[in-house]
Design a protein around this motif. Structure first.
Motif, short mmCIF file in Angstrom:
data_model
loop_
_atom_site.label_atom_id
_atom_site.label_comp_id
_atom_site.label_asym_id
_atom_site.label_seq_id
_atom_site.Cartn_x
_atom_site.Cartn_y
_atom_site.Cartn_z
N VAL A 1 53.76 14.85 10.72
CA VAL A 1 52.64 15.55 10.06
C VAL A 1 51.45 14.61 9.86
O VAL A 1 50.30 15.00 10.06
CB VAL A 1 53.11 16.11 8.69
CG1 VAL A 1 51.94 16.73 7.93
CG2 VAL A 1 54.22 17.13 8.90
N LEU A 2 51.72 13.37 9.45
CA LEU A 2 50.63 12.44 9.15
C LEU A 2 50.09 11.74 10.39
O LEU A 2 49.00 11.17 10.36
CB LEU A 2 51.11 11.39 8.14
CG LEU A 2 51.65 11.91 6.80
CD1 LEU A 2 51.95 10.74 5.87
CD2 LEU A 2 50.68 12.88 6.14
N GLY A 3 50.86 11.75 11.49
CA GLY A 3 50.44 11.03 12.69
C GLY A 3 50.99 9.61 12.68
O GLY A 3 51.39 9.09 11.63
N LYS A 4 50.97 8.97 13.85
CA LYS A 4 51.58 7.64 13.95
C LYS A 4 50.70 6.52 13.42
O LYS A 4 51.16 5.37 13.33
CB LYS A 4 51.98 7.36 15.40
CG LYS A 4 50.81 7.36 16.39
CD LYS A 4 51.35 7.18 17.81
CE LYS A 4 50.20 7.23 18.80
NZ LYS A 4 50.68 7.14 20.21
N ASP A 5 49.43 6.83 13.08
CA ASP A 5 48.57 5.81 12.48
C ASP A 5 48.86 5.73 10.99
O ASP A 5 48.03 6.05 10.13
CB ASP A 5 47.09 6.13 12.72
CG ASP A 5 46.73 6.00 14.18
OD1 ASP A 5 47.38 5.19 14.89
OD2 ASP A 5 45.82 6.71 14.63
N MET A 6 50.05 5.31 10.67
CA MET A 6 50.49 5.21 9.29
C MET A 6 51.41 3.99 9.16
O MET A 6 51.93 3.48 10.15
CB MET A 6 51.25 6.47 8.85
CG MET A 6 52.48 6.77 9.69
SD MET A 6 53.65 7.88 8.86
CE MET A 6 54.28 6.81 7.58
N VAL A 7 51.58 3.55 7.94
CA VAL A 7 52.46 2.43 7.66
C VAL A 7 53.44 2.86 6.57
O VAL A 7 53.02 3.33 5.50
CB VAL A 7 51.68 1.19 7.17
CG1 VAL A 7 52.65 0.04 6.90
CG2 VAL A 7 50.63 0.79 8.18
N PHE A 8 54.72 2.72 6.84
CA PHE A 8 55.73 2.88 5.80
C PHE A 8 55.85 1.56 5.04
O PHE A 8 55.96 0.49 5.65
CB PHE A 8 57.10 3.20 6.41
CG PHE A 8 57.37 4.67 6.59
CD1 PHE A 8 57.16 5.57 5.57
CD2 PHE A 8 57.91 5.15 7.79
CE1 PHE A 8 57.44 6.92 5.72
CE2 PHE A 8 58.19 6.50 7.96
CZ PHE A 8 57.95 7.38 6.92
N VAL A 9 55.85 1.63 3.71
CA VAL A 9 56.13 0.47 2.88
C VAL A 9 57.42 0.81 2.13
O VAL A 9 57.44 1.77 1.35
CB VAL A 9 54.99 0.16 1.90
CG1 VAL A 9 55.28 -1.11 1.11
CG2 VAL A 9 53.66 0.05 2.64
N GLY A 10 58.47 0.06 2.40
CA GLY A 10 59.77 0.42 1.83
C GLY A 10 60.47 -0.73 1.15
O GLY A 10 59.96 -1.85 1.07
#
Length: 308
Positions: free
Chosen positions: A43-52
């Motif tokens: 939904v958000l697209g691959k231009d994202m960063v997961f911070v976990g």
């Protein structure tokens, strides 16, 4: 011969990206967290960063040995630092003019307990990122220990059922109401049984994060710790909504509204009978749980009506 479905599932209309995870991942069979994590980048697209953080999502998001389970950018933090690290990333992207979405992706143990201080601080400063807390009501990755999001009376490994203990003795922290009092730019509850509601809120969250802090609280029951059959987890999510155990709502600038109002809520026993973590509760324990569900929903409904 397989017949072509005439009506397309509308959830797919919100997908803007191909699958970012590998076909086989290390989550437990039936865990709804996999569906949640896979849906976010679609939904958000691959231009994202997961911070976990160390959590149920870590075995997949961290990768394994020299391999990865997904193609996304990912920053691994300690539980106390996830919101502050997401703050730094989102500020960097804004300053350098990069259109990237930062998503802090944690369990309820981090959100409600260990990482709450930096989460609250980021919300108060109105930082520009999405904080998504998947709530399985405990520290499930390390053996089903209780968190402050664990429901009163629930059996966990640190609140066992026996001669001297009958499950968690204290009430569940009302995390969504606490976050509402922060008046974030946008916040919402969601669960995988209502996927169209979830993806709409994800899309809205992405736009709102350009203006300020966003908090998403996603109900994600644990089939292992809650002792649910792996093919019943989505039904548990659906029943949590139908009993008002987990109402679906959203709020912009602290003004809540229901996104699904259940006309005739089912009794909470419809929910508890689907799992074994409440199977020891007697009539008074069930009545207390029903009272809490009623009181929390009444508080939410009062606030919703006040802002109409």
């Amino acid at each position: 011969m397989v017949e072509t479905t005439k009506k397309r599932n509308r959830v797919f209309d919100y997908f803007c990206e191909e699958e970012q995870f590998s076909g086989g991942v290390a989550w437990c069979a039936g865990c709804p967290l996999e569906l949640i994590a896979r849906t976010v980048p679609k939904v958000l697209g691959k231009d994202m960063v997961f911070v976990g953080t160390p959590s149920c999502s870590a075995p997949v998001l961290h990768g394994q040995n020299i391999g990865a389970w997904h193609k996304l950018s990912y920053l691994a933090c300690v539980m106390t630092g996830v919101a502050s690290s997401a703050t730094g990333l989102s500020r960097y992207f804004r300053r350098t003019g990069q259109d990237a979405t930062v998503v802090a992706f944690t369990g309820d143990g981090c959100a409600t307990d260990i990482g709450f201080q930096t989460l609250s601080g980021a919300a108060e400063r109105n930082e520009h990122f999405i904080y998504l807390a998947y709530d399985n009501e405990g520290y499930m990755n390390t053996g089903n220990q209780r968190s402050s999001s664990t429901q009163k009376g629930a059996a966990t490994t640190t609140t066992p059922v026996g001669k001297i203990s009958q499950g968690k003795p204290t009430a569940q922290k009302n995390m969504t109401m606490i976050m509402l009092m922060h008046k974030p730019r946008y916040m919402a509850t969601a669960t995988p049984s209502h996927m169209e509601d979830f993806v709409k809120k994800l899309k809205k969250a992405q736009e709102m994060a350009k203006e300020g802090f966003v908090y998403l609280h996603v109900f994600s029951p644990c089939p292992v710790g809650w002792r649910i059959d792996s093919n019943q987890v989505i039904e548990v999510c659906r029943t949590a909504v139908r009993t008002n155990y987990f109402p679906l709502w959203e709020a912009e600038n602290g003004k809540p509204r229901l996104t699904l109002e259940v006309a005739s809520p089912k009794p909470v026993t419809d929910f508890t009978k689907l799992m074994r973590k409440f199977s020891h509760l007697k009539e008074d324990g069930i009545a207390e749980l029903q009272t809490q569900v009623n009181e929390r929903y009444a508080l939410l409904k009062t606030l919703v009506d006040a802002y109409k």
